[in-house]
Design a protein around this motif. Structure first.
Motif, PDB file in Angstrom:
ATOM      1  N   UNK A  51       0.787  -1.361   0.075  1.00 54.14           N
ATOM      2  CA  UNK A  51       0.111  -0.045  -0.123  1.00 54.14           C
ATOM      3  C   UNK A  51       1.032   1.242  -0.026  1.00 54.14           C
ATOM      4  N   UNK A  52       1.687   1.418  -0.947  1.00 56.39           N
ATOM      5  CA  UNK A  52       2.752   2.476  -0.976  1.00 56.39           C
ATOM      6  C   UNK A  52       2.198   3.714  -1.788  1.00 56.39           C
ATOM      7  N   UNK A  53       1.010   4.079  -1.806  1.00 59.03           N
ATOM      8  CA  UNK A  53       0.381   4.829  -2.357  1.00 59.03           C
ATOM      9  C   UNK A  53       0.271   6.209  -1.444  1.00 59.03           C
ATOM     10  N   UNK A  54       0.643   5.796  -0.265  1.00 62.18           N
ATOM     11  CA  UNK A  54       0.562   6.899   0.804  1.00 62.18           C
ATOM     12  C   UNK A  54      -0.725   6.890   1.430  1.00 62.18           C
ATOM     13  N   UNK A  55      -1.610   6.230   1.446  1.00 64.28           N
ATOM     14  CA  UNK A  55      -2.975   5.984   1.758  1.00 64.28           C
ATOM     15  C   UNK A  55      -2.787   4.924   3.116  1.00 64.28           C
ATOM     16  N   UNK A  56      -2.877   5.279   4.130  1.00 60.03           N
ATOM     17  CA  UNK A  56      -2.878   4.176   4.880  1.00 60.03           C
ATOM     18  C   UNK A  56      -4.175   3.345   5.156  1.00 60.03           C
ATOM     19  N   UNK A  57      -4.252   1.933   5.038  1.00 59.77           N
ATOM     20  CA  UNK A  57      -5.382   1.446   5.258  1.00 59.77           C
ATOM     21  C   UNK A  57      -6.022   1.522   6.439  1.00 59.77           C
ATOM     22  N   UNK A  58      -7.488   1.292   6.757  1.00 54.35           N
ATOM     23  CA  UNK A  58      -7.942   1.228   7.759  1.00 54.35           C
ATOM     24  C   UNK A  58      -7.646  -0.216   8.595  1.00 54.35           C
ATOM     25  N   UNK A  59      -8.141  -0.348   9.845  1.00 51.11           N
ATOM     26  CA  UNK A  59      -7.681  -1.576  10.477  1.00 51.11           C
ATOM     27  C   UNK A  59      -8.523  -2.798  10.010  1.00 51.11           C
ATOM     28  N   UNK A  60      -9.762  -2.424   9.355  1.00 50.54           N
ATOM     29  CA  UNK A  60     -10.599  -3.511   8.775  1.00 50.54           C
ATOM     30  C   UNK A  60     -10.217  -3.944   7.505  1.00 50.54           C
ATOM     31  N   UNK A  61      -9.488  -2.985   6.655  1.00 51.97           N
ATOM     32  CA  UNK A  61      -8.702  -3.284   5.308  1.00 51.97           C
ATOM     33  C   UNK A  61      -7.517  -4.075   5.509  1.00 51.97           C
ATOM     34  N   UNK A  62      -6.722  -3.547   6.538  1.00 47.40           N
ATOM     35  CA  UNK A  62      -5.609  -4.226   6.864  1.00 47.40           C
ATOM     36  C   UNK A  62      -5.774  -5.713   7.240  1.00 47.40           C
ATOM     37  N   UNK A  63      -6.897  -5.936   8.190  1.00 42.54           N
ATOM     38  CA  UNK A  63      -7.206  -7.376   8.365  1.00 42.54           C
ATOM     39  C   UNK A  63      -7.669  -8.296   7.087  1.00 42.54           C
ATOM     40  N   UNK A  64      -8.557  -7.493   6.260  1.00 44.99           N
ATOM     41  CA  UNK A  64      -8.762  -8.310   5.095  1.00 44.99           C
ATOM     42  C   UNK A  64      -7.470  -8.595   4.263  1.00 44.99           C
ATOM     43  N   UNK A  65      -6.856  -7.780   4.162  1.00 48.70           N
ATOM     44  CA  UNK A  65      -5.702  -7.831   3.147  1.00 48.70           C
ATOM     45  C   UNK A  65      -4.644  -8.963   3.568  1.00 48.70           C
ATOM     46  N   UNK A  66      -4.307  -8.927   4.864  1.00 49.57           N
ATOM     47  CA  UNK A  66      -3.334  -9.975   5.293  1.00 49.57           C
ATOM     48  C   UNK A  66      -4.026 -11.294   5.768  1.00 49.57           C
ATOM     49  N   UNK A  67      -5.039 -11.173   6.165  1.00 43.73           N
ATOM     50  CA  UNK A  67      -5.763 -12.502   6.407  1.00 43.73           C
ATOM     51  C   UNK A  67      -5.920 -13.254   5.137  1.00 43.73           C
ATOM     52  N   UNK A  68      -6.054 -12.485   3.783  1.00 48.35           N
ATOM     53  CA  UNK A  68      -6.198 -13.006   2.537  1.00 48.35           C
ATOM     54  C   UNK A  68      -4.680 -13.514   2.202  1.00 48.35           C
TER      55      UNK A  68
END
Length: 210
Positions: free
Chosen positions: A13-30
């Protein structure tokens, strides 16, 4: 999005926009679910080899761990390395309880499954120990940063169970987060209710809390 073992969500997610906790959870779990069975076994062996060298693990007698689900790294082979230690699995709160219990686990697969489908020993058939009496607990996590901050699933079971450590610093067990290396991110915010970890161990390295 798939990630390799060496990739981290912060790089993805190098665009500079930090993901929310929920987005981060979905991304890493996947990402961790996409690891093959072979890579999961290899990661588990590497993790347990590193844990076996940690002085906190060596001196611990009563150790809490967890039954891996959803691509979580597997800490259970530690039982084979230390057959003379006592291991315990957490049991979710029932009735009026708000904290987890830890029940003795001899290494077999428990028949009972909790509301999330996770195997648990049955109270009455397995002896229980209070969280305060454990020497060390291996905690699952979704993400962590190099300082030792942890992002869990959001239910707060571990934070409530070990909240006494905030009131009595230094009391109770060492809390050790365990994860795949791909679960490391650059930075996580720390909430007032978060319980600090002693260290985080992955299949690649050990991070001491700062």
């Amino acid at each position: 999005m798939a990630m390799s073992d060496s990739a981290t969500p912060s790089k993805a997610t190098s665009s500079g926009i930090k993901p929310s906790k929920q987005q981060l959870r979905r991304q890493i779990r996947a990402a961790r679910r996409e690891l093959s069975a072979y890579r999961q076994r290899l990661a588990s062996r590497r993790l347990c080899a590193r844990l076996a060298l940690c002085p906190e693990v060596k001196r611990a007698r009563h150790i809490g761990l967890y039954w891996p689900m959803d691509g979580e790294i597997d800490p259970r082979p530690l039982l084979e390395r230390f057959p003379h230690k006592c291991f315990y699995l957490p049991a979710l709160p029932r009735a009026a309880r708000t904290t987890m219990m830890f029940l003795h686990w001899p290494g077999t697969t428990p028949r009972y499954r909790n509301r999330y489908g996770i195997p648990e020993p049955v109270l009455g058939r397995s002896s229980a120990i209070r969280a305060e009496r454990l020497d060390l607990v291996l905690l699952p996590l979704v993400a962590f940063d190099p300082s030792g901050a942890r992002l869990g699933m959001g239910a707060g079971y571990y934070d409530r169970t070990f909240a006494f450590k905030q009131l009595r610093p230094g009391s109770g067990p060492d809390l050790v987060g365990v994860a795949h290396q791909l679960q490391c991110v650059d930075h996580l915010p720390v909430e007032p209710w978060d319980i600090p970890l002693t260290l985080v161990a992955t299949d690649h390295r050990v991070y001491r809390s700062r």
